[in-house]
Design an enzyme around this catalytic site. Structure first.
Site, PDB file in Angstrom:
ATOM      1  N   LYS A  31     -25.399  26.606 -27.990  1.00 23.37           N
ATOM      2  CA  LYS A  31     -25.338  27.944 -27.285  1.00 23.37           C
ATOM      3  C   LYS A  31     -23.906  28.457 -26.912  1.00 23.37           C
ATOM      4  O   LYS A  31     -23.855  29.796 -27.069  1.00 23.37           O
ATOM      5  CB  LYS A  31     -25.877  27.935 -25.921  1.00 23.37           C
ATOM      6  CG  LYS A  31     -25.553  26.794 -24.834  1.00 23.37           C
ATOM      7  CD  LYS A  31     -26.240  26.948 -23.709  1.00 23.37           C
ATOM      8  CE  LYS A  31     -26.067  25.456 -22.572  1.00 23.37           C
ATOM      9  NZ  LYS A  31     -25.436  24.724 -22.929  1.00 23.37           N
ATOM     10  N   ARG A 183     -18.029  10.516 -30.392  1.00 22.39           N
ATOM     11  CA  ARG A 183     -17.359  10.518 -29.058  1.00 22.39           C
ATOM     12  C   ARG A 183     -17.677   9.308 -28.177  1.00 22.39           C
ATOM     13  O   ARG A 183     -18.796   8.807 -27.921  1.00 22.39           O
ATOM     14  CB  ARG A 183     -17.525  11.617 -28.180  1.00 22.39           C
ATOM     15  CG  ARG A 183     -17.095  12.967 -29.095  1.00 22.39           C
ATOM     16  CD  ARG A 183     -16.812  14.129 -28.154  1.00 22.39           C
ATOM     17  NE  ARG A 183     -17.884  14.447 -27.440  1.00 22.39           N
ATOM     18  CZ  ARG A 183     -17.958  15.547 -26.320  1.00 22.39           C
ATOM     19  NH1 ARG A 183     -16.748  16.134 -26.318  1.00 22.39           N
ATOM     20  NH2 ARG A 183     -18.766  15.743 -25.579  1.00 22.39           N
ATOM     21  N   ARG A 194     -27.992  13.751 -18.930  1.00 23.46           N
ATOM     22  CA  ARG A 194     -27.626  14.975 -19.212  1.00 23.46           C
ATOM     23  C   ARG A 194     -28.950  15.878 -19.391  1.00 23.46           C
ATOM     24  O   ARG A 194     -29.208  16.830 -19.195  1.00 23.46           O
ATOM     25  CB  ARG A 194     -26.623  15.421 -20.169  1.00 23.46           C
ATOM     26  CG  ARG A 194     -25.286  15.102 -19.494  1.00 23.46           C
ATOM     27  CD  ARG A 194     -24.150  14.641 -20.484  1.00 23.46           C
ATOM     28  NE  ARG A 194     -23.569  16.086 -20.852  1.00 23.46           N
ATOM     29  CZ  ARG A 194     -23.056  16.533 -21.919  1.00 23.46           C
ATOM     30  NH1 ARG A 194     -22.524  15.429 -22.674  1.00 23.46           N
ATOM     31  NH2 ARG A 194     -22.320  17.419 -22.191  1.00 23.46           N
TER      32      ARG A 194
END
Ligand SMILES: [Zn+2]
Length: 235
Positions: A31, A183, A194
């Protein structure tokens, strides 16, 4: 305007109604990328909460220092702070808006119902509530999980390499030729947390806008170009 032979001058303010776009979607939906593309395409003003918070965290007052500390722990900052940042920004825009003002894009906010309600009030206050579109860049939880566990970061320049389209197969950074690594904070546990947050909080915000008839759902499981094409066809 001529009434009874008298010329009456009518000052017309706000001839163009600015467009307000709100971009929602799971982490990994792309997004942010799409919001940036639309900002460029339509000449919009970008409001990302992460960006505003980072700027606020640099001020050496109580809130600046506390924002800095809170962001480092990964906790969410209070809604009242987010709202204060929005109001300051909207007030600035109101003050400086000229004929080139096309609209505003909110990237990734609101994330909670209370934020959605406060934003609604604020947009009404600033008289920007007539032309709101909410874009949901929709990807499944499984797709989000895959993208986030497989996305990589360049050790050379820090560019984030998404796990979509042709990026899936590149072996070196396409900008600097640096090594690519997954990461460290993209652990399955952290990502699931999340994604849980999305189900618990953001999903309600999505439904809130859907009931108001403002929601436009976009298939986010396509290439960046195709997602952008679908957005432009639907706004
Ligand atoms: Zn690089």
């Amino acid at each position: 305007m001529v009434i009874g032979g008298q010329v009456i001058r009518v000052a017309i303010f706000n001839m163009v109604t600015p467009q307000i776009f709100i971009f929602l979607g799971r982490v990994g939906s792309g997004k942010g990328t799409q919001a940036e593309l639309l900002v460029k395409k339509l000449g919009l003003i970008y409001i990302g909460s992460g960006e505003s918070l980072r700027a606020r965290a640099q001020t050496a007052d109580f809130t600046g220092q506390k924002t800095n500390a809170t962001m480092k722990t990964g906790e969410l900052v209070p809604t009242s702070l987010i709202f204060m940042l929005w109001i300051n920004r909207l007030e600035e825009i109101k003050k400086s808006q000229d004929n080139d003002f096309n609209g505003v894009i909110f990237d990734g906010s609101p994330r909670k119902m209370i934020e959605a309600q406060l934003l609604e009030e604020a947009l009404k206050w600033y008289e920007w509530d007539k032309n709101i579109k909410v874009l949901l860049i929709d990807i499944s939880r499984q797709e989000a999980f895959n993208r986030l566990t497989k996305r990589r970061i360049c050790q050379g320049c820090g560019q984030l390499i998404p796990y979509v389209g042709h990026y899936k197969n590149i072996e070196k950074c396409d900008k600097c030729g640096g090594e690519l690594e997954v990461r460290a904070d993209d652990t399955p546990e952290a990502i699931n947390l999340r994604l849980d947050l999305y189900e618990q909080e953001v999903q309600l915000v999505v439904e809130f806008y859907e009931k108001k008839g403002l929601l436009i759902s976009i298939n986010g499981e396509q290439s960046i170009e195709d997602v952008q094409k679908e957005i432009l066809e639907n706004i």
